[in-house]
Design an enzyme around this catalytic site. Sequence first.
Site, mmCIF file in Angstrom:
data_model
loop_
_atom_site.group_PDB
_atom_site.id
_atom_site.type_symbol
_atom_site.label_atom_id
_atom_site.label_comp_id
_atom_site.label_asym_id
_atom_site.label_seq_id
_atom_site.Cartn_x
_atom_site.Cartn_y
_atom_site.Cartn_z
ATOM 1 N N SER A 142 7.780 -32.226 7.887
ATOM 2 C CA SER A 142 7.432 -33.146 6.796
ATOM 3 C C SER A 142 8.361 -34.350 6.843
ATOM 4 O O SER A 142 9.504 -34.246 7.298
ATOM 5 C CB SER A 142 7.601 -32.448 5.446
ATOM 6 O OG SER A 142 7.482 -33.381 4.389
ATOM 7 N N TYR A 156 12.836 -27.568 -0.101
ATOM 8 C CA TYR A 156 11.681 -27.757 0.790
ATOM 9 C C TYR A 156 12.068 -28.669 1.964
ATOM 10 O O TYR A 156 11.791 -28.366 3.133
ATOM 11 C CB TYR A 156 10.527 -28.371 -0.005
ATOM 12 C CG TYR A 156 9.328 -28.793 0.815
ATOM 13 C CD1 TYR A 156 8.360 -27.863 1.208
ATOM 14 C CD2 TYR A 156 9.147 -30.126 1.191
ATOM 15 C CE1 TYR A 156 7.254 -28.248 1.954
ATOM 16 C CE2 TYR A 156 8.047 -30.523 1.936
ATOM 17 C CZ TYR A 156 7.101 -29.578 2.317
ATOM 18 O OH TYR A 156 6.010 -29.973 3.057
HETATM 19 P P1 NAP Z 1 -1.871 -26.432 0.812
HETATM 20 O O1 NAP Z 1 -3.082 -27.253 0.588
HETATM 21 O O2 NAP Z 1 -1.039 -26.006 -0.348
HETATM 22 O O3 NAP Z 1 -2.296 -25.144 1.666
HETATM 23 C C1 NAP Z 1 -1.308 -24.237 2.052
HETATM 24 C C2 NAP Z 1 -1.908 -23.164 2.909
HETATM 25 O O4 NAP Z 1 -0.852 -22.284 3.316
HETATM 26 C C3 NAP Z 1 -2.929 -22.315 2.159
HETATM 27 O O5 NAP Z 1 -3.980 -22.012 3.030
HETATM 28 C C4 NAP Z 1 -2.142 -21.055 1.797
HETATM 29 O O6 NAP Z 1 -2.931 -19.884 1.752
HETATM 30 C C5 NAP Z 1 -1.207 -20.954 2.986
HETATM 31 N N1 NAP Z 1 -0.006 -20.181 2.685
HETATM 32 C C6 NAP Z 1 0.930 -20.393 1.730
HETATM 33 N N2 NAP Z 1 1.867 -19.447 1.776
HETATM 34 C C7 NAP Z 1 1.520 -18.606 2.786
HETATM 35 C C8 NAP Z 1 2.083 -17.430 3.319
HETATM 36 N N3 NAP Z 1 3.213 -16.895 2.827
HETATM 37 N N4 NAP Z 1 1.454 -16.820 4.352
HETATM 38 C C9 NAP Z 1 0.307 -17.323 4.862
HETATM 39 N N5 NAP Z 1 -0.273 -18.445 4.391
HETATM 40 C C10 NAP Z 1 0.326 -19.069 3.365
HETATM 41 O O7 NAP Z 1 -0.850 -27.169 1.820
HETATM 42 P P2 NAP Z 1 -1.061 -28.399 2.827
HETATM 43 O O8 NAP Z 1 -0.753 -29.634 2.090
HETATM 44 O O9 NAP Z 1 -2.308 -28.261 3.572
HETATM 45 O O10 NAP Z 1 0.189 -28.142 3.784
HETATM 46 C C11 NAP Z 1 0.081 -27.580 5.085
HETATM 47 C C12 NAP Z 1 1.397 -27.775 5.802
HETATM 48 O O11 NAP Z 1 1.694 -29.173 5.899
HETATM 49 C C13 NAP Z 1 2.594 -27.135 5.090
HETATM 50 O O12 NAP Z 1 3.478 -26.600 6.041
HETATM 51 C C14 NAP Z 1 3.229 -28.315 4.371
HETATM 52 O O13 NAP Z 1 4.595 -28.109 4.113
HETATM 53 C C15 NAP Z 1 2.980 -29.431 5.357
HETATM 54 N N6 NAP Z 1 3.027 -30.769 4.754
HETATM 55 C C16 NAP Z 1 2.123 -31.156 3.807
HETATM 56 C C17 NAP Z 1 2.221 -32.429 3.239
HETATM 57 C C18 NAP Z 1 1.268 -32.941 2.182
HETATM 58 O O14 NAP Z 1 1.512 -34.026 1.623
HETATM 59 N N7 NAP Z 1 0.193 -32.248 1.869
HETATM 60 C C19 NAP Z 1 3.233 -33.294 3.668
HETATM 61 C C20 NAP Z 1 4.132 -32.865 4.634
HETATM 62 C C21 NAP Z 1 4.016 -31.605 5.177
HETATM 63 P P3 NAP Z 1 -3.953 -19.569 0.513
HETATM 64 O O15 NAP Z 1 -5.081 -20.541 0.683
HETATM 65 O O16 NAP Z 1 -4.352 -18.170 0.722
HETATM 66 O O17 NAP Z 1 -3.172 -19.820 -0.724
#
Ligand code: NAP
Length: 247
Positions: A142, A156
């Site tokens: 991130s 985080y």
């Molecule tokens: P999100 O919409 O909150 O989705 C998170 C996903 O991770 C969901 O499918 C959730 O499963 C799964 N998850 C959470 N805890 C888990 C665990 N213990 N074991 C297995 N699966 C788990 O998040 P996102 O925004 O798509 O983020 C995806 C990645 O990108 C993350 O690593 C995040 O840190 C990174 N990221 C995101 C952003 C942003 O702005 N969105 C920015 C920088 C980095 P369920 O569906 O079953 O709950």
Amino acid sequence: MAGVVIVTGGGRGIGRAVSLGAARRGYSVLVNYAGNAEAAASVVGAIRAAGGTAEAVQGDVAVEADVLRIFEAADRLGQLAALVNNAGILTQKGRVDETNVDQLRRTFDVNVIGSFLCAREAIRRLSTRHGGKGGSIINLTSVAALLGAPGKNVDYAASKGAIDSFTTGLAREVADEMIRVNAIRPGIIDTEIHLSGGDPGRVAEMRAQIPMKREGSAEEVANAVLWLLSDEASYVTGATIAVTGGR
Ligand code: NAP
């Protein structure tokens, strides 16, 4: 055939877009989820409706036994080609002097230990050292790792800082075993993570600070993941691609 890709947290957000895009490129997709079975089933349904192969498997990446089960399910789908370490959590925001130790441990367990455990299992299958045919691992870091997220989510940010070092070290460790290891560094992406992190207004609030003056979409992140997975990135390892709108 492109082989099997495991997408942790593949049911929602960026993971969903990666799962759908990987299926379009011919991968069989193992869609892992933690609690939202419905979201994962919808991704699998969409892939199958388009003629692709996908399976949903519940599992907490922070739990070793669950990780083993996820990889066994992937083995049943075919030959593993890639892992996308996408599952990640952003817990309730707060300052470091307000740190709750359970929250801190959970953040590192999921974001860091989970990525390590999944990578370990992937390497045991992909590495030429273990009789494998090579493949690719993508970690989701991130922009927070560089900015630190002061006053909000230093826990985080630090967990993603660990992912940066992990990517560099692992890439060099397995570079001559036919495994490429790279990372994607998203900026502000429009997913539900901001809501679950207790900051639903974050995307709107941050827009003005992004040079492109807009948030990114999950598909824009997925496109970079899919390029890194592809043979077009055959000489790319240990790299991190920023998908941040210039931030
Ligand atoms: P999100 O919409 O909150 O989705 C998170 C996903 O991770 C969901 O499918 C959730 O499963 C799964 N998850 C959470 N805890 C888990 C665990 N213990 N074991 C297995 N699966 C788990 O998040 P996102 O925004 O798509 O983020 C995806 C990645 O990108 C993350 O690593 C995040 O840190 C990174 N990221 C995101 C952003 C942003 O702005 N969105 C920015 C920088 C980095 P369920 O569906 O079953 O709950």
